[in-house]
Scaffold this active site. Structure first.
Site, PDB file in Angstrom:
ATOM      1  N   GLU A  47      65.234 -33.500 -22.843  1.00 43.00           N
ATOM      2  CA  GLU A  47      65.671 -32.258 -23.513  1.00 43.00           C
ATOM      3  C   GLU A  47      64.525 -31.238 -23.420  1.00 43.00           C
ATOM      4  O   GLU A  47      63.340 -31.619 -23.463  1.00 43.00           O
ATOM      5  CB  GLU A  47      65.923 -32.591 -24.996  1.00 43.00           C
ATOM      6  CG  GLU A  47      66.199 -31.398 -25.900  1.00 43.00           C
ATOM      7  CD  GLU A  47      66.168 -31.757 -27.395  1.00 43.00           C
ATOM      8  OE1 GLU A  47      65.380 -32.646 -27.812  1.00 43.00           O
ATOM      9  OE2 GLU A  47      66.953 -31.159 -28.152  1.00 43.00           O
ATOM     10  N   LYS A 124      74.141 -28.407 -26.478  1.00 41.19           N
ATOM     11  CA  LYS A 124      73.982 -29.343 -27.602  1.00 41.19           C
ATOM     12  C   LYS A 124      74.851 -28.935 -28.787  1.00 41.19           C
ATOM     13  O   LYS A 124      74.758 -27.794 -29.269  1.00 41.19           O
ATOM     14  CB  LYS A 124      72.502 -29.363 -28.010  1.00 41.19           C
ATOM     15  CG  LYS A 124      72.122 -30.360 -29.090  1.00 41.19           C
ATOM     16  CD  LYS A 124      70.599 -30.325 -29.285  1.00 41.19           C
ATOM     17  CE  LYS A 124      70.087 -31.330 -30.281  1.00 41.19           C
ATOM     18  NZ  LYS A 124      68.608 -31.308 -30.376  1.00 41.19           N
ATOM     19  N   CYS A 169      69.657 -35.197 -27.398  1.00 41.38           N
ATOM     20  CA  CYS A 169      68.875 -35.645 -28.550  1.00 41.38           C
ATOM     21  C   CYS A 169      69.672 -36.019 -29.790  1.00 41.38           C
ATOM     22  O   CYS A 169      70.262 -37.084 -29.856  1.00 41.38           O
ATOM     23  CB  CYS A 169      67.797 -34.618 -28.877  1.00 41.38           C
ATOM     24  SG  CYS A 169      66.509 -35.356 -29.912  1.00 41.38           S
TER      25      CYS A 169
HETATM   26  N1  CDV Z   1      65.374 -32.692 -30.876  1.00 41.14           N
HETATM   27  C1  CDV Z   1      66.087 -33.334 -31.817  1.00 41.14           C
HETATM   28  O1  CDV Z   1      67.294 -33.181 -31.912  1.00 41.14           O
HETATM   29  N2  CDV Z   1      65.365 -34.144 -32.649  1.00 41.14           N
HETATM   30  C2  CDV Z   1      65.982 -34.860 -33.738  1.00 41.14           C
HETATM   31  C3  CDV Z   1      65.000 -35.038 -34.861  1.00 41.14           C
HETATM   32  C4  CDV Z   1      64.732 -33.775 -35.558  1.00 41.14           C
HETATM   33  C5  CDV Z   1      65.513 -36.026 -35.889  1.00 41.14           C
HETATM   34  C6  CDV Z   1      66.480 -36.223 -33.296  1.00 41.14           C
HETATM   35  O2  CDV Z   1      67.607 -36.569 -33.675  1.00 41.14           O
HETATM   36  O3  CDV Z   1      65.754 -36.961 -32.650  1.00 41.14           O
END
Ligand code: CDV
Length: 310
Positions: A47, A124, A169
């Protein structure tokens, strides 16, 4: 003969504020070459793979964060990666901050085919964190300030002899994201992430943080009978630490390959895509076992509604 796809998870070590695009693209190019040398046809980068994880910083002035965004993809600076992919006949997933030219901004990824052309884009959907300034925190998580929630849903593409989807993510923690792709027969999910080693809301050990990451991708893979390639940006960016734990997960839910460092590191696995079919036809034969008449609450309601006490 079974369908096989050799894939690579190309983890990035830290990118600092002072690192410029050409130096980052050079690192990506080196890893693409390494994956090609390992016999891979598809590579998953992280990401926001072109910059530091800038949502940890609050920028007051309009425009101060503009330098972290891509205004075209590929651009003059990212084109070497696309050109090399076409030359080596290898595809990839790349996460980046997208400015769409109409004033909208997304945390996005592109799926690039073996001819270096963009096949698809994902934006996202699940943006963690907050939009307001919280300077008392050790670091912030301002994805809700810098990005809009994705507006493209969870599409899949017929690519690389498979049915391929993308997540970014925090999406990996939401079972609905995998299931929407599972219902389109997904066989490989490419997922980039940047996960801080510390939870800014309440204390968690590094071990627990890693456990939740693996639990999420392993469950998503197994319950939807798909491969998942999850790739981190890791290590300390200007002192802010993120864990690694990039991994390639089978439809069995097992981790078949994983990184060991918090640096640039490529790991690969030769995925048997027909393994998905085995689970899709048995334990997770959705058409035989799902009971959608009991699932309506999932799309009718967002948060929790507690039954009244009286
Ligand atoms: N980049 C992200 O989405 N990070 C989130 C953190 C903030 C919990 C994740 O779910 O890994």
């Amino acid at each position: 003969m079974s369908r096989r796809l050799k894939v690579a998870s190309a983890q990035l070590g830290p990118i600092h504020l002072a690192d410029d695009r050409p130096s980052v693209v050079k690192r990506l190019v080196e890893m693409l070459k390494e994956a090609h040398g390992m016999g891979c046809r598809f590579v998953v980068f992280p990401e926001l793979a072109l910059t530091t994880f800038f949502p940890r910083y609050w920028y007051d002035q309009a425009g101060e964060a503009d330098r972290f965004f891509e205004y075209e993809m590929p651009s003059a600076e990212t084109r070497p990666l696309f050109d090399l992919a076409a030359k080596l006949n290898i595809g990839f997933y790349l996460g980046y901050a997208e400015a769409d030219g109409e004033g909208r901004r997304f945390n996005s990824s592109v799926l690039v085919d073996t001819d270096g052309k963009i096949l698809g884009k994902y934006r996202k959907v699940h943006l963690p964190g907050h939009a307001d300034n919280r300077p008392h925190l050790p670091f912030q998580h301002l994805e809700k300030k810098y990005f809009e929630p994705g507006d493209l849903g969870f599409p899949v593409w017929r690519a690389f002899d498979s049915i391929l989807g993308m997540l970014i993510c925090n999406d990996r923690r939401w079972p609905e994201a995998y299931r929407v792709m599972g219902l389109q027969g997904v066989e490989l999910i490419a997922l980039g992430f940047n996960t801080p080693s510390h939870n800014i809301y309440h204390p968690e050990t590094p071990h627990l943080r890693m456990f939740h990451h693996r639990l999420s991708v392993q469950a998503g893979a197994y319950q939807n009978a798909t491969w998942v390639v999850a790739t981190a940006k890791a290590g300390a960016e200007d002192g802010y630490h993120m864990f690694g734990g990039s991994c390639i997960v089978a439809p069995t839910g097992e981790i078949m390959a994983q990184t060991v460092s918090e640096e640039d590191e490529v790991v690969a696995f030769d995925c048997d895509l027909d393994l998905c079919r085995h689970y899709k036809a048995s334990t997770f034969a959705f058409e035989r076992h799902r009971r959608i008449e009991h699932y309506t609450r999932i799309t009718a309601q967002t948060g929790v509604t507690l039954p009244s006490e009286d």
